[in-house]
Design a protein around this motif. Structure first.
Motif, short mmCIF file in Angstrom:
data_model
loop_
_atom_site.label_atom_id
_atom_site.label_comp_id
_atom_site.label_asym_id
_atom_site.label_seq_id
_atom_site.Cartn_x
_atom_site.Cartn_y
_atom_site.Cartn_z
N PHE A 6 10.64 -3.40 -5.83
CA PHE A 6 9.40 -4.17 -5.82
C PHE A 6 9.39 -4.96 -4.52
O PHE A 6 10.40 -5.58 -4.16
N ASP A 7 8.27 -4.93 -3.81
CA ASP A 7 8.16 -5.67 -2.56
C ASP A 7 6.87 -6.49 -2.57
O ASP A 7 5.80 -5.97 -2.90
N LYS A 8 7.01 -7.74 -2.24
CA LYS A 8 5.89 -8.68 -2.16
C LYS A 8 5.75 -9.03 -0.68
O LYS A 8 6.44 -9.92 -0.18
N ASP A 9 4.90 -8.29 0.05
CA ASP A 9 4.76 -8.47 1.49
C ASP A 9 3.58 -9.39 1.79
O ASP A 9 2.42 -8.95 1.77
N VAL A 10 3.87 -10.64 2.05
CA VAL A 10 2.82 -11.64 2.29
C VAL A 10 2.05 -11.32 3.57
O VAL A 10 0.83 -11.50 3.63
N ASP A 11 2.74 -10.82 4.60
CA ASP A 11 2.07 -10.53 5.87
C ASP A 11 0.98 -9.47 5.73
O ASP A 11 -0.09 -9.59 6.31
N SER A 12 1.28 -8.42 4.94
CA SER A 12 0.29 -7.35 4.76
C SER A 12 -0.54 -7.53 3.49
O SER A 12 -1.40 -6.70 3.20
N LEU A 13 -0.25 -8.60 2.72
CA LEU A 13 -0.95 -8.89 1.45
C LEU A 13 -0.82 -7.73 0.47
O LEU A 13 -1.75 -7.40 -0.26
N THR A 14 0.38 -7.11 0.46
CA THR A 14 0.59 -5.91 -0.35
C THR A 14 1.75 -6.10 -1.33
O THR A 14 2.80 -6.60 -0.98
N LEU A 15 1.50 -5.66 -2.55
CA LEU A 15 2.52 -5.59 -3.60
C LEU A 15 2.85 -4.11 -3.79
O LEU A 15 1.95 -3.29 -3.99
N THR A 16 4.14 -3.77 -3.75
CA THR A 16 4.55 -2.38 -3.85
C THR A 16 5.59 -2.21 -4.94
O THR A 16 6.59 -2.94 -4.97
N THR A 125 5.15 5.72 -5.82
CA THR A 125 5.02 4.43 -5.15
C THR A 125 3.60 3.94 -5.32
O THR A 125 2.65 4.66 -5.03
N ILE A 126 3.47 2.72 -5.83
CA ILE A 126 2.16 2.10 -6.05
C ILE A 126 2.08 0.89 -5.13
O ILE A 126 2.84 -0.06 -5.29
N ALA A 127 1.18 0.95 -4.15
CA ALA A 127 0.99 -0.16 -3.21
C ALA A 127 -0.42 -0.70 -3.40
O ALA A 127 -1.39 0.05 -3.28
N SER A 128 -0.52 -1.99 -3.70
CA SER A 128 -1.82 -2.64 -3.90
C SER A 128 -1.99 -3.73 -2.84
O SER A 128 -1.17 -4.65 -2.76
N GLY A 147 3.91 -8.12 -15.31
CA GLY A 147 3.03 -7.26 -16.09
C GLY A 147 3.11 -5.80 -15.69
O GLY A 147 3.21 -4.91 -16.55
N MET A 148 3.12 -5.54 -14.39
CA MET A 148 3.18 -4.15 -13.93
C MET A 148 4.55 -3.55 -14.20
O MET A 148 4.66 -2.38 -14.57
N THR A 149 5.61 -4.34 -14.06
CA THR A 149 6.95 -3.85 -14.38
C THR A 149 7.03 -3.47 -15.85
O THR A 149 7.57 -2.42 -16.21
N GLN A 150 6.48 -4.31 -16.73
CA GLN A 150 6.47 -3.99 -18.17
C GLN A 150 5.63 -2.76 -18.45
O GLN A 150 6.00 -1.90 -19.25
N ALA A 151 4.47 -2.66 -17.79
CA ALA A 151 3.61 -1.50 -17.99
C ALA A 151 4.32 -0.22 -17.57
O ALA A 151 4.36 0.77 -18.32
N LEU A 152 4.91 -0.22 -16.39
CA LEU A 152 5.60 0.97 -15.90
C LEU A 152 6.80 1.35 -16.76
O LEU A 152 7.13 2.53 -16.89
N SER A 153 7.44 0.37 -17.38
CA SER A 153 8.59 0.69 -18.23
C SER A 153 8.19 1.52 -19.45
O SER A 153 9.03 2.19 -20.04
N GLN A 154 6.92 1.50 -19.80
CA GLN A 154 6.44 2.29 -20.94
C GLN A 154 6.41 3.79 -20.64
O GLN A 154 6.29 4.60 -21.56
N LEU A 155 6.53 4.16 -19.38
CA LEU A 155 6.57 5.58 -19.03
C LEU A 155 7.80 6.26 -19.63
O LEU A 155 7.77 7.45 -19.92
#
Length: 167
Positions: A6-16, A125-128, A147-155
């Protein structure tokens, strides 16, 4: 299956989010393409999703709502901008009112989902990317990482069901 990064890139405003799945790309693609499968994992377990519209074509729209433990609902929308099965899905993603009208005060992201073959499966890879720092901070404050980590764990359960059916 695990969220491997999981990456929280503040410079690019992207969550991956990066996930490694023990299945092929075509099967992984169906987690997004089939609305009944999508709704089994798209919301966290305590906020399951119901997909009401899923036009899975470029320019198509997806509408859904998630229902919380107290019966509250949160509505959302996607507009699909790119599809290259089974390698790429891109869409705009946001919150809406019950009628599907986007809520301007809520964050909107540009999501890009890529699928890469691995020796024993698929890397998804999901980048938002947010439009502003304010929206980025708002998503973080809302708990999107958890929330997304929990959602993805349902796979995992969906893959286990599929394996059991094949045996």
């Amino acid at each position: 299956m695990t969220v491997t990064a999981f990456d929280k890139d503040v410079d690019s405003l992207t969550l991956t989010f990066v996930v490694e799945l023990p299945i092929g790309m075509e099967r992984a693609w169906q987690f997004w393409a089939d609305p009944r499968t999508l709704e089994r994992w798209w919301g966290p377990p305590s906020w399951p999703a119901t997909v009401t519209q899923h036009d899975f074509v470029p320019g198509g729209s997806t509408r859904y709502f998630m229902t919380g433990p107290d019966g509250d609902t949160s509505h959302g929308w996607w507009t699909i901008t790119e599809l290259e099965p089974p390698r790429l899905l891109a869409f705009e993603d946001g919150f809406s009112d019950v009628d599907g009208t986007p809520i301007a005060e809520m964050p909107t992201t540009r999501a890009r989902v890529t699928f890469e073959p691995l020796e024993a499966g698929t890397r998804m890879t999901i980048a938002s990317t947010c439009a502003s720092r304010e929206q980025f901070d708002q998503l973080i404050h809302m708990g999107v990482e958890e929330g997304m980590t929990q959602a993805l764990s349902q796979l995992d359960a969906l893959i286990d069901e599929e394996v059991a059916r094949e045996e």
